[in-house]
Motif scaffolding. Structure first.
Motif, PDB file in Angstrom:
ATOM      1  N   TRP A  41      12.242 -58.436 -33.453  1.00 20.91           N
ATOM      2  CA  TRP A  41      12.871 -59.678 -33.882  1.00 20.91           C
ATOM      3  C   TRP A  41      14.234 -59.370 -34.481  1.00 20.91           C
ATOM      4  O   TRP A  41      14.433 -58.327 -35.098  1.00 20.91           O
ATOM      5  CB  TRP A  41      12.016 -60.404 -34.894  1.00 20.91           C
ATOM      6  CG  TRP A  41      10.758 -60.995 -34.321  1.00 20.91           C
ATOM      7  CD1 TRP A  41      10.302 -60.892 -33.050  1.00 20.91           C
ATOM      8  CD2 TRP A  41       9.790 -61.759 -35.024  1.00 20.91           C
ATOM      9  NE1 TRP A  41       9.119 -61.541 -32.907  1.00 20.91           N
ATOM     10  CE2 TRP A  41       8.775 -62.088 -34.104  1.00 20.91           C
ATOM     11  CE3 TRP A  41       9.673 -62.195 -36.326  1.00 20.91           C
ATOM     12  CZ2 TRP A  41       7.669 -62.841 -34.460  1.00 20.91           C
ATOM     13  CZ3 TRP A  41       8.570 -62.957 -36.681  1.00 20.91           C
ATOM     14  CH2 TRP A  41       7.586 -63.278 -35.751  1.00 20.91           C
ATOM     15  N   PRO A  42      15.190 -60.263 -34.332  1.00 24.74           N
ATOM     16  CA  PRO A  42      16.527 -60.006 -34.879  1.00 24.74           C
ATOM     17  C   PRO A  42      16.512 -60.017 -36.415  1.00 24.74           C
ATOM     18  O   PRO A  42      15.623 -60.593 -37.052  1.00 24.74           O
ATOM     19  CB  PRO A  42      17.376 -61.156 -34.331  1.00 24.74           C
ATOM     20  CG  PRO A  42      16.426 -62.192 -33.903  1.00 24.74           C
ATOM     21  CD  PRO A  42      15.127 -61.522 -33.585  1.00 24.74           C
ATOM     22  N   LEU A  43      17.506 -59.373 -36.983  1.00 22.36           N
ATOM     23  CA  LEU A  43      17.591 -59.280 -38.442  1.00 22.36           C
ATOM     24  C   LEU A  43      17.743 -60.636 -39.115  1.00 22.36           C
ATOM     25  O   LEU A  43      17.374 -60.799 -40.276  1.00 22.36           O
ATOM     26  CB  LEU A  43      18.750 -58.368 -38.842  1.00 22.36           C
ATOM     27  CG  LEU A  43      18.593 -56.889 -38.493  1.00 22.36           C
ATOM     28  CD1 LEU A  43      19.852 -56.126 -38.881  1.00 22.36           C
ATOM     29  CD2 LEU A  43      17.385 -56.305 -39.176  1.00 22.36           C
ATOM     30  N   CYS A  44      18.259 -61.613 -38.400  1.00 22.58           N
ATOM     31  CA  CYS A  44      18.436 -62.937 -38.995  1.00 22.58           C
ATOM     32  C   CYS A  44      17.094 -63.624 -39.282  1.00 22.58           C
ATOM     33  O   CYS A  44      17.052 -64.635 -39.980  1.00 22.58           O
ATOM     34  CB  CYS A  44      19.318 -63.818 -38.115  1.00 22.58           C
ATOM     35  SG  CYS A  44      18.622 -64.193 -36.504  1.00 22.58           S
ATOM     36  N   TRP A  45      15.972 -63.091 -38.775  1.00 22.40           N
ATOM     37  CA  TRP A  45      14.654 -63.645 -39.051  1.00 22.40           C
ATOM     38  C   TRP A  45      14.082 -63.165 -40.379  1.00 22.40           C
ATOM     39  O   TRP A  45      13.112 -63.749 -40.886  1.00 22.40           O
ATOM     40  CB  TRP A  45      13.685 -63.277 -37.928  1.00 22.40           C
ATOM     41  CG  TRP A  45      13.804 -64.197 -36.761  1.00 22.40           C
ATOM     42  CD1 TRP A  45      14.797 -64.182 -35.821  1.00 22.40           C
ATOM     43  CD2 TRP A  45      12.932 -65.257 -36.428  1.00 22.40           C
ATOM     44  NE1 TRP A  45      14.584 -65.179 -34.910  1.00 22.40           N
ATOM     45  CE2 TRP A  45      13.440 -65.855 -35.253  1.00 22.40           C
ATOM     46  CE3 TRP A  45      11.775 -65.766 -36.979  1.00 22.40           C
ATOM     47  CZ2 TRP A  45      12.818 -66.938 -34.658  1.00 22.40           C
ATOM     48  CZ3 TRP A  45      11.156 -66.833 -36.370  1.00 22.40           C
ATOM     49  CH2 TRP A  45      11.691 -67.408 -35.227  1.00 22.40           C
ATOM     50  N   LEU A  46      14.635 -62.124 -40.948  1.00 24.77           N
ATOM     51  CA  LEU A  46      14.100 -61.574 -42.197  1.00 24.77           C
ATOM     52  C   LEU A  46      14.070 -62.582 -43.351  1.00 24.77           C
ATOM     53  O   LEU A  46      13.085 -62.619 -44.094  1.00 24.77           O
ATOM     54  CB  LEU A  46      14.856 -60.314 -42.599  1.00 24.77           C
ATOM     55  CG  LEU A  46      14.561 -59.074 -41.763  1.00 24.77           C
ATOM     56  CD1 LEU A  46      15.438 -57.915 -42.208  1.00 24.77           C
ATOM     57  CD2 LEU A  46      13.099 -58.705 -41.848  1.00 24.77           C
ATOM     58  N   PRO A  47      15.097 -63.412 -43.538  1.00 26.53           N
ATOM     59  CA  PRO A  47      14.991 -64.414 -44.612  1.00 26.53           C
ATOM     60  C   PRO A  47      13.847 -65.405 -44.411  1.00 26.53           C
ATOM     61  O   PRO A  47      13.225 -65.844 -45.379  1.00 26.53           O
ATOM     62  CB  PRO A  47      16.343 -65.131 -44.583  1.00 26.53           C
ATOM     63  CG  PRO A  47      17.274 -64.177 -43.929  1.00 26.53           C
ATOM     64  CD  PRO A  47      16.448 -63.401 -42.949  1.00 26.53           C
ATOM     65  N   TYR A  48      13.544 -65.741 -43.166  1.00 28.38           N
ATOM     66  CA  TYR A  48      12.434 -66.653 -42.899  1.00 28.38           C
ATOM     67  C   TYR A  48      11.087 -65.996 -43.223  1.00 28.38           C
ATOM     68  O   TYR A  48      10.190 -66.630 -43.767  1.00 28.38           O
ATOM     69  CB  TYR A  48      12.466 -67.136 -41.451  1.00 28.38           C
ATOM     70  CG  TYR A  48      13.734 -67.862 -41.108  1.00 28.38           C
ATOM     71  CD1 TYR A  48      14.024 -69.090 -41.696  1.00 28.38           C
ATOM     72  CD2 TYR A  48      14.653 -67.329 -40.213  1.00 28.38           C
ATOM     73  CE1 TYR A  48      15.195 -69.767 -41.392  1.00 28.38           C
ATOM     74  CE2 TYR A  48      15.817 -67.993 -39.903  1.00 28.38           C
ATOM     75  CZ  TYR A  48      16.083 -69.212 -40.494  1.00 28.38           C
ATOM     76  OH  TYR A  48      17.244 -69.874 -40.204  1.00 28.38           O
ATOM     77  N   VAL A  49      10.971 -64.730 -42.885  1.00 25.34           N
ATOM     78  CA  VAL A  49       9.752 -63.991 -43.220  1.00 25.34           C
ATOM     79  C   VAL A  49       9.621 -63.877 -44.734  1.00 25.34           C
ATOM     80  O   VAL A  49       8.540 -64.090 -45.289  1.00 25.34           O
ATOM     81  CB  VAL A  49       9.763 -62.594 -42.547  1.00 25.34           C
ATOM     82  CG1 VAL A  49       8.597 -61.749 -43.026  1.00 25.34           C
ATOM     83  CG2 VAL A  49       9.731 -62.735 -41.039  1.00 25.34           C
TER      84      VAL A  49
END
Length: 78
Positions: A41-49
């Protein structure tokens, strides 16, 4: 504080278990962040996680209060 207050017979044990749960939460968050990156998954998904983890932790922290509010009167005096 609720856990330590309710565990008047063994406050040190309750405090130790509370700290252990805190450390487990930190390790789980790091592991889930790494797993998110590891599956591609792209790094931009980390805040959602991270937001999902924080909301889950908030719900888990609020759960004892809701259980206490709905407990029968005979259980709340201990």
């Amino acid at each position: 504080m609720l856990i330590v207050e309710r565990a008047s017979a063994a406050p040190n044990l309750a405090s130790t278990l509370n700290q252990g749960a805190f450390n487990l939460g930190n390790a789980s968050g790091a592991w889930l962040g790494g797993a998110t990156i590891g599956v591609g998954w792209p790094l931009c998904w980390l805040p959602y996680v991270g937001t999902a983890i924080a909301l889950g932790a908030l719900g888990l922290a609020a759960w004892p209060y809701s259980v206490e509010q709905h407990a029968p009167a005979c259980l709340t005096r201990f």
